[in-house]
Design an enzyme around this catalytic site. Structure first.
Site, mmCIF file in Angstrom:
data_model
loop_
_atom_site.group_PDB
_atom_site.id
_atom_site.type_symbol
_atom_site.label_atom_id
_atom_site.label_comp_id
_atom_site.label_asym_id
_atom_site.label_seq_id
_atom_site.Cartn_x
_atom_site.Cartn_y
_atom_site.Cartn_z
ATOM 1 N N ARG A 118 22.452 -48.032 20.226
ATOM 2 C CA ARG A 118 22.966 -47.147 19.170
ATOM 3 C C ARG A 118 22.157 -47.378 17.896
ATOM 4 O O ARG A 118 21.366 -48.313 17.792
ATOM 5 C CB ARG A 118 24.439 -47.450 18.891
ATOM 6 C CG ARG A 118 24.661 -48.901 18.548
ATOM 7 C CD ARG A 118 25.964 -49.225 17.856
ATOM 8 N NE ARG A 118 26.137 -50.659 17.739
ATOM 9 C CZ ARG A 118 25.510 -51.434 16.868
ATOM 10 N NH1 ARG A 118 24.649 -50.908 16.010
ATOM 11 N NH2 ARG A 118 25.718 -52.734 16.826
ATOM 12 N N GLY A 119 22.406 -46.546 16.905
ATOM 13 C CA GLY A 119 21.845 -46.787 15.595
ATOM 14 C C GLY A 119 22.544 -47.943 14.900
ATOM 15 O O GLY A 119 23.629 -48.375 15.301
ATOM 16 N N ARG A 145 22.661 -51.943 12.927
ATOM 17 C CA ARG A 145 22.181 -53.310 13.047
ATOM 18 C C ARG A 145 23.151 -54.131 13.894
ATOM 19 O O ARG A 145 23.626 -53.665 14.914
ATOM 20 C CB ARG A 145 21.947 -53.859 11.644
ATOM 21 C CG ARG A 145 20.872 -53.012 10.949
ATOM 22 C CD ARG A 145 20.777 -53.206 9.464
ATOM 23 N NE ARG A 145 19.836 -54.250 9.095
ATOM 24 C CZ ARG A 145 19.283 -54.332 7.898
ATOM 25 N NH1 ARG A 145 19.545 -53.434 6.972
ATOM 26 N NH2 ARG A 145 18.455 -55.326 7.616
ATOM 27 N N TYR A 146 23.446 -55.367 13.498
ATOM 28 C CA TYR A 146 24.357 -56.194 14.300
ATOM 29 C C TYR A 146 25.816 -55.877 13.971
ATOM 30 O O TYR A 146 26.181 -55.685 12.811
ATOM 31 C CB TYR A 146 24.111 -57.686 14.048
ATOM 32 C CG TYR A 146 22.887 -58.219 14.722
ATOM 33 C CD1 TYR A 146 22.847 -58.415 16.096
ATOM 34 C CD2 TYR A 146 21.748 -58.531 13.970
ATOM 35 C CE1 TYR A 146 21.713 -58.914 16.719
ATOM 36 C CE2 TYR A 146 20.613 -59.025 14.580
ATOM 37 C CZ TYR A 146 20.603 -59.213 15.958
ATOM 38 O OH TYR A 146 19.463 -59.698 16.565
ATOM 39 N N THR A 147 26.629 -55.846 15.003
ATOM 40 C CA THR A 147 28.065 -55.625 14.867
ATOM 41 C C THR A 147 28.794 -56.582 15.797
ATOM 42 O O THR A 147 28.278 -56.943 16.854
ATOM 43 C CB THR A 147 28.443 -54.175 15.221
ATOM 44 O OG1 THR A 147 27.757 -53.275 14.342
ATOM 45 C CG2 THR A 147 29.923 -53.930 15.075
ATOM 46 N N TYR A 148 29.981 -56.989 15.392
ATOM 47 C CA TYR A 148 30.850 -57.808 16.248
ATOM 48 C C TYR A 148 31.946 -56.932 16.831
ATOM 49 O O TYR A 148 32.519 -56.077 16.136
ATOM 50 C CB TYR A 148 31.498 -58.939 15.446
ATOM 51 C CG TYR A 148 32.648 -59.594 16.175
ATOM 52 C CD1 TYR A 148 32.418 -60.478 17.228
ATOM 53 C CD2 TYR A 148 33.969 -59.299 15.840
ATOM 54 C CE1 TYR A 148 33.463 -61.059 17.923
ATOM 55 C CE2 TYR A 148 35.031 -59.878 16.525
ATOM 56 C CZ TYR A 148 34.773 -60.753 17.566
ATOM 57 O OH TYR A 148 35.819 -61.322 18.266
ATOM 58 N N GLY A 191 28.663 -46.372 14.491
ATOM 59 C CA GLY A 191 27.339 -46.461 15.103
ATOM 60 C C GLY A 191 27.259 -45.479 16.256
ATOM 61 O O GLY A 191 28.102 -45.514 17.154
ATOM 62 N N CYS A 231 26.355 -55.366 10.004
ATOM 63 C CA CYS A 231 25.666 -54.128 9.636
ATOM 64 C C CYS A 231 24.601 -54.347 8.570
ATOM 65 O O CYS A 231 24.203 -53.411 7.866
ATOM 66 C CB CYS A 231 26.662 -53.061 9.181
ATOM 67 S SG CYS A 231 27.887 -52.652 10.452
#
EC number: 2.3.1.181
Length: 223
Positions: free
Chosen positions: A75-76, A78-81, A149, A178
């Protein structure tokens, strides 16, 4: 004005935790089936076991403590939890039938979640230059309560949004969520609202027709 076609969209609300890789594979398969006319559009609401997901703009320096599995999501962002107590909404919708406007889609998803949280009693907003759903935390500072995202393939959407109902917020400290360091994250529970997934799903469903209306040009999309 014609009616909004909600009956063509399958609504799947799952209370079990679904491993992220399994959900990603299922979502990609459904995306292809919708694009080929073999399946209905779908909204899939679920939770994951703890996982960090990396979007296409993820910066390795923002993975601070990879205590959980890290999965490239496609997906578009950055990092996500993702983890227990966080409600995930995967949206597999055919934009060929709903405007072919990705910017409108993202904006409308944000508006859908903001309206739903407003119905619950939490004032939320968009923030210029920061994708996601923002609110006032218990200390009065701005904090993120929901993430957005998406990916669009053959004009069919994938991924979607997440909203923090009652997750362990310490799990977010393993990443820079993000890519935004200067703001924290919060949850309905931290704000004093006890809400389970079924009740939240119902609140989302109550606003679903408005969301589709925005995509189909029957409601406000862009500011």
């Amino acid at each position: 004005m014609s009616a909004i076609r909600t009956e063509n969209v399958e609504w799947l609300s799952c209370l079990d935790q679904v491993p992220y890789r399994d959900a990603l594979a299922a979502m990609e398969a459904r995306n292809a089936a919708i694009a080929e006319g073999r399946a209905r559009e779908q909204v899939w609401l679920l939770e994951h076991p703890p996982v960090y997901t990396a979007g296409t703009s993820a910066d390795g320096a923002e993975l601070l403590d990879p205590r959980f599995e890290v999965v490239e999501a496609g997906r578009g962002g950055r990092y996500t939890y993702h983890g227990p107590g966080q409600r995930i909404g995967y949206l597999m919708l055919d934009l060929k039938e709903r405007g072919r406007d990705v910017r409108c889609f993202v904006h409308s998803v944000e508006g859908w979640v903001i309206a739903t949280l407003g119905d619950i009693g939490v004032e939320c907003w968009r923030a210029e230059g920061r994708i996601g759903i923002w609110t006032k935390d218990i200390d009065g500072r701005e904090a993120k309560i929901g993430a957005i995202g998406v990916r669009v393939r053959r004009w069919v959407t994938m991924h979607g949004f997440s909203v923090n109902l009652s997750p362990d917020l310490s799990h977010f400290t393993g990443i820079v969520p993000c890519g935004i360091e200067e703001f924290g994250v919060t949850s309905l529970k931290k704000l004093g609202i006890d809400m389970g997934p079924q009740e939240f799903d119902k609140a989302l469903h109550n606003r679903f027709e408005d969301f589709l209306g925005a995509l189909e040009g029957k409601g406000e999309c862009l500011p």
